[in-house]
Scaffold this motif. Structure first.
Motif, PDB file in Angstrom:
ATOM      1  N   ARG A   1       6.292   8.650 -13.656  1.00 23.66           N
ATOM      2  CA  ARG A   1       5.682   7.326 -13.632  1.00 23.66           C
ATOM      3  C   ARG A   1       5.870   6.611 -14.968  1.00 23.66           C
ATOM      4  NH1 ARG A   1       1.240  10.035 -11.179  1.00 23.66           N
ATOM      5  NH2 ARG A   1      -0.049   9.621 -13.038  1.00 23.66           N
ATOM      6  N   ILE A   2       5.745   7.378 -16.068  1.00 21.19           N
ATOM      7  CA  ILE A   2       5.924   6.776 -17.402  1.00 21.19           C
ATOM      8  C   ILE A   2       7.358   6.278 -17.585  1.00 21.19           C
ATOM      9  CG2 ILE A   2       5.963   7.281 -19.875  1.00 21.19           C
ATOM     10  CD1 ILE A   2       3.625   9.203 -19.385  1.00 21.19           C
ATOM     11  N   VAL A   3       8.336   7.087 -17.141  1.00 22.00           N
ATOM     12  CA  VAL A   3       9.747   6.701 -17.267  1.00 22.00           C
ATOM     13  C   VAL A   3      10.036   5.446 -16.447  1.00 22.00           C
ATOM     14  CG1 VAL A   3      12.120   7.380 -16.737  1.00 22.00           C
ATOM     15  CG2 VAL A   3      10.551   9.023 -17.794  1.00 22.00           C
ATOM     16  N   ILE A   4       9.509   5.412 -15.205  1.00 20.09           N
ATOM     17  CA  ILE A   4       9.735   4.244 -14.346  1.00 20.09           C
ATOM     18  C   ILE A   4       9.105   3.002 -14.969  1.00 20.09           C
ATOM     19  CG2 ILE A   4       9.182   3.201 -12.116  1.00 20.09           C
ATOM     20  CD1 ILE A   4       9.426   5.976 -10.875  1.00 20.09           C
ATOM     21  N   ALA A   5       7.909   3.151 -15.535  1.00 23.30           N
ATOM     22  CA  ALA A   5       7.230   2.018 -16.168  1.00 23.30           C
ATOM     23  C   ALA A   5       8.026   1.509 -17.369  1.00 23.30           C
ATOM     24  CB  ALA A   5       5.816   2.428 -16.594  1.00 23.30           C
TER      25      ALA A   5
ATOM     26  N   GLU B   1       0.834  -1.214   0.000  1.00 29.25           N
ATOM     27  CA  GLU B   1       0.000   0.000   0.000  1.00 29.25           C
ATOM     28  C   GLU B   1       0.863   1.256   0.000  1.00 29.25           C
ATOM     29  OE1 GLU B   1      -2.464  -0.464   3.402  1.00 29.25           O
ATOM     30  OE2 GLU B   1      -3.860  -1.874   2.437  1.00 29.25           O
ATOM     31  N   ALA B   2       1.965   1.220   0.745  1.00 32.56           N
ATOM     32  CA  ALA B   2       2.858   2.383   0.782  1.00 32.56           C
ATOM     33  C   ALA B   2       3.506   2.600  -0.576  1.00 32.56           C
ATOM     34  CB  ALA B   2       3.925   2.169   1.860  1.00 32.56           C
ATOM     35  N   THR B   3       3.872   1.522  -1.264  1.00 34.68           N
ATOM     36  CA  THR B   3       4.498   1.640  -2.576  1.00 34.68           C
ATOM     37  C   THR B   3       3.525   2.214  -3.585  1.00 34.68           C
ATOM     38  OG1 THR B   3       5.924  -0.262  -2.104  1.00 34.68           O
ATOM     39  CG2 THR B   3       5.674   0.360  -4.401  1.00 34.68           C
ATOM     40  N   VAL B   4       2.280   1.709  -3.548  1.00 39.71           N
ATOM     41  CA  VAL B   4       1.272   2.211  -4.481  1.00 39.71           C
ATOM     42  C   VAL B   4       0.999   3.694  -4.227  1.00 39.71           C
ATOM     43  CG1 VAL B   4      -1.166   2.039  -5.134  1.00 39.71           C
ATOM     44  CG2 VAL B   4       0.198  -0.044  -4.821  1.00 39.71           C
ATOM     45  N   THR B   5       0.906   4.071  -2.961  1.00 37.81           N
ATOM     46  CA  THR B   5       0.660   5.475  -2.618  1.00 37.81           C
ATOM     47  C   THR B   5       1.810   6.353  -3.094  1.00 37.81           C
ATOM     48  OG1 THR B   5      -0.591   4.803  -0.660  1.00 37.81           O
ATOM     49  CG2 THR B   5       0.234   7.077  -0.721  1.00 37.81           C
ATOM     50  N   TRP B   6       3.066   5.860  -2.889  1.00 38.69           N
ATOM     51  CA  TRP B   6       4.247   6.644  -3.313  1.00 38.69           C
ATOM     52  C   TRP B   6       4.291   6.775  -4.825  1.00 38.69           C
ATOM     53  CZ3 TRP B   6       8.235   4.590  -6.308  1.00 38.69           C
ATOM     54  CH2 TRP B   6       9.306   5.446  -6.545  1.00 38.69           C
ATOM     55  N   PHE B   7       4.013   5.691  -5.525  1.00 38.99           N
ATOM     56  CA  PHE B   7       4.064   5.734  -6.983  1.00 38.99           C
ATOM     57  C   PHE B   7       2.977   6.661  -7.534  1.00 38.99           C
ATOM     58  CE2 PHE B   7       3.161   4.075 -11.255  1.00 38.99           C
ATOM     59  CZ  PHE B   7       4.438   4.087 -11.799  1.00 38.99           C
ATOM     60  N   GLY B   8       1.773   6.621  -6.903  1.00 38.88           N
ATOM     61  CA  GLY B   8       0.687   7.470  -7.375  1.00 38.88           C
ATOM     62  C   GLY B   8       0.940   8.942  -7.132  1.00 38.88           C
ATOM     63  N   SER B   9       1.808   9.261  -6.161  1.00 37.49           N
ATOM     64  CA  SER B   9       2.084  10.672  -5.859  1.00 37.49           C
ATOM     65  C   SER B   9       3.119  11.274  -6.796  1.00 37.49           C
ATOM     66  CB  SER B   9       2.578  10.800  -4.410  1.00 37.49           C
ATOM     67  OG  SER B   9       3.843  10.152  -4.251  1.00 37.49           O
ATOM     68  N   LEU B  10       3.787  10.443  -7.582  1.00 35.12           N
ATOM     69  CA  LEU B  10       4.804  10.944  -8.491  1.00 35.12           C
ATOM     70  C   LEU B  10       4.169  11.628  -9.696  1.00 35.12           C
ATOM     71  CD1 LEU B  10       7.235   7.870  -8.562  1.00 35.12           C
ATOM     72  CD2 LEU B  10       7.547  10.018  -7.309  1.00 35.12           C
ATOM     73  N   PRO B  11       4.893  12.588 -10.312  1.00 41.87           N
ATOM     74  CA  PRO B  11       4.388  13.222 -11.534  1.00 41.87           C
ATOM     75  C   PRO B  11       4.178  12.174 -12.629  1.00 41.87           C
ATOM     76  CG  PRO B  11       6.227  14.472 -10.629  1.00 41.87           C
ATOM     77  CD  PRO B  11       6.141  13.199  -9.855  1.00 41.87           C
ATOM     78  N   GLU B  12       3.265  12.438 -13.523  1.00 37.78           N
ATOM     79  CA  GLU B  12       2.914  11.461 -14.566  1.00 37.78           C
ATOM     80  C   GLU B  12       4.119  11.096 -15.430  1.00 37.78           C
ATOM     81  OE1 GLU B  12      -0.265  10.901 -18.260  1.00 37.78           O
ATOM     82  OE2 GLU B  12      -0.246  12.741 -17.067  1.00 37.78           O
ATOM     83  N   LEU B  13       4.935  12.092 -15.782  1.00 38.95           N
ATOM     84  CA  LEU B  13       6.105  11.827 -16.626  1.00 38.95           C
ATOM     85  C   LEU B  13       7.082  10.877 -15.935  1.00 38.95           C
ATOM     86  CD1 LEU B  13       7.710  12.351 -19.185  1.00 38.95           C
ATOM     87  CD2 LEU B  13       8.731  14.369 -18.071  1.00 38.95           C
TER      88      LEU B  13
END
Length: 263
Positions: A24-28, A10-22
């Motif tokens: 998140r795309i780079v990490i993906a 849950e903490a990981t999902v919350t942290w990932f969702g708080s990141l800017p969209e760009l």
């Protein structure tokens, strides 16, 4: 423990969702690239030049059969083969696909590879003593280091037919060489190597074929003369008492005999 895992998730999902969209795309994208690299690393296998590869599925050999067989005959062959493969032995009818040098692909988790050296290889044989009596005198030769070169013709039975294929090859070759040499006078060994090799190849071929191997050449090595190579005592010890006197007659003086026995 399950609760701790859930909290981390849950903490990981919350942290990932708080990141800017760009971001998140780079990490993906990086994750996809990394997963692809791991997949390729596990999915491909390099077979070196001169080696032979055989692909397994969860540790079992993938057998293939003649496509022209009738359904009844195919079922019969598979049933017979299964009685052997279930015991870890080589099948009688089915054969796997072999892969030569190069990069080969498979399923990362299920596929495993069995690779064997397909190059010509020498198998050292036991020393051979040839002692014959001719014209009332004994003569002998010793082949101290004969060897046979073999080549894998069918990798599957070579790997699965015998627990120790090299020992089987040596046993077959040693017996065949002894049988062939028994028909030759010691003095004729050096000048009859081609004939000896041809007879040897004929004798070993059927037995070696059962494990997917063929002999490519026979090397007798140095042909040592009995009286000059220090093995006279061994030859004499193998004779009957009444024959020993005829052997001793070959030496003109006791000194010559002593020198041969102690070389």
């Amino acid at each position: 423990m399950d609760r701790a895992v859930q909290l981390v998730y849950e903490a990981t999902v919350t942290w990932f969702g708080s990141l800017p969209e760009l971001v998140r795309i780079v990490i993906a994208l990086l994750g996809i690239i990394l997963a692809g690299a791991v997949y390729l690393a596990r999915a491909v296998k390099k077979i070196e030049q001169g080696d032979i590869g055989m692909r397994l599925w969860w540790g079992r050999v993938i057998l293939r059969y003649d496509k022209s067989l009738s359904p009844e005959e195919l079922a019969r062959q598979k049933k017979i083969d299964r009685s052997f493969t279930d015991k870890g032995q080589a099948a009688v009818y089915g054969r796997p696909r072999y892969y030569s040098a190069g990069w080969r692909q498979g399923v990362p988790i299920g596929h495993k590879w069995k690779i064997e050296n397909g190059r010509d290889r020498p198998i050292e044989l036991d020393a051979q003593n040839i002692v014959h009596k001719s014209a009332g005198r004994w003569d002998g030769r010793r082949l101290a280091s004969p060897w046979v070169n073999i080549e894998i013709d069918d990798m599957y039975p070579f790997v699965y037919k015998k627990s120790d294929p090299i020992a089987f090859i040596k046993g077959v070759a040693n017996t065949a060489l002894s049988v062939v040499l028994a028909d030759y006078e010691p003095a004729d060994i050096s000048i009859s190597t081609q004939e000896i090799s041809a007879e040897f190849m004929t004798i070993v071929a059927p037995d070696l074929a059962t494990i997917g191997v063929k002999a490519t050449s026979l090397q007798l090595g140095p042909v040592l003369v009995m009286a000059s190579e220090g093995w006279t005592a061994q030859a004499i010890a193998s004779l009957k008492p009444e024959d020993i006197e005829s052997v001793l007659e070959q030496f003109s003086t006791p000194k010559e005999l002593d020198g041969s026995l102690t070389e």
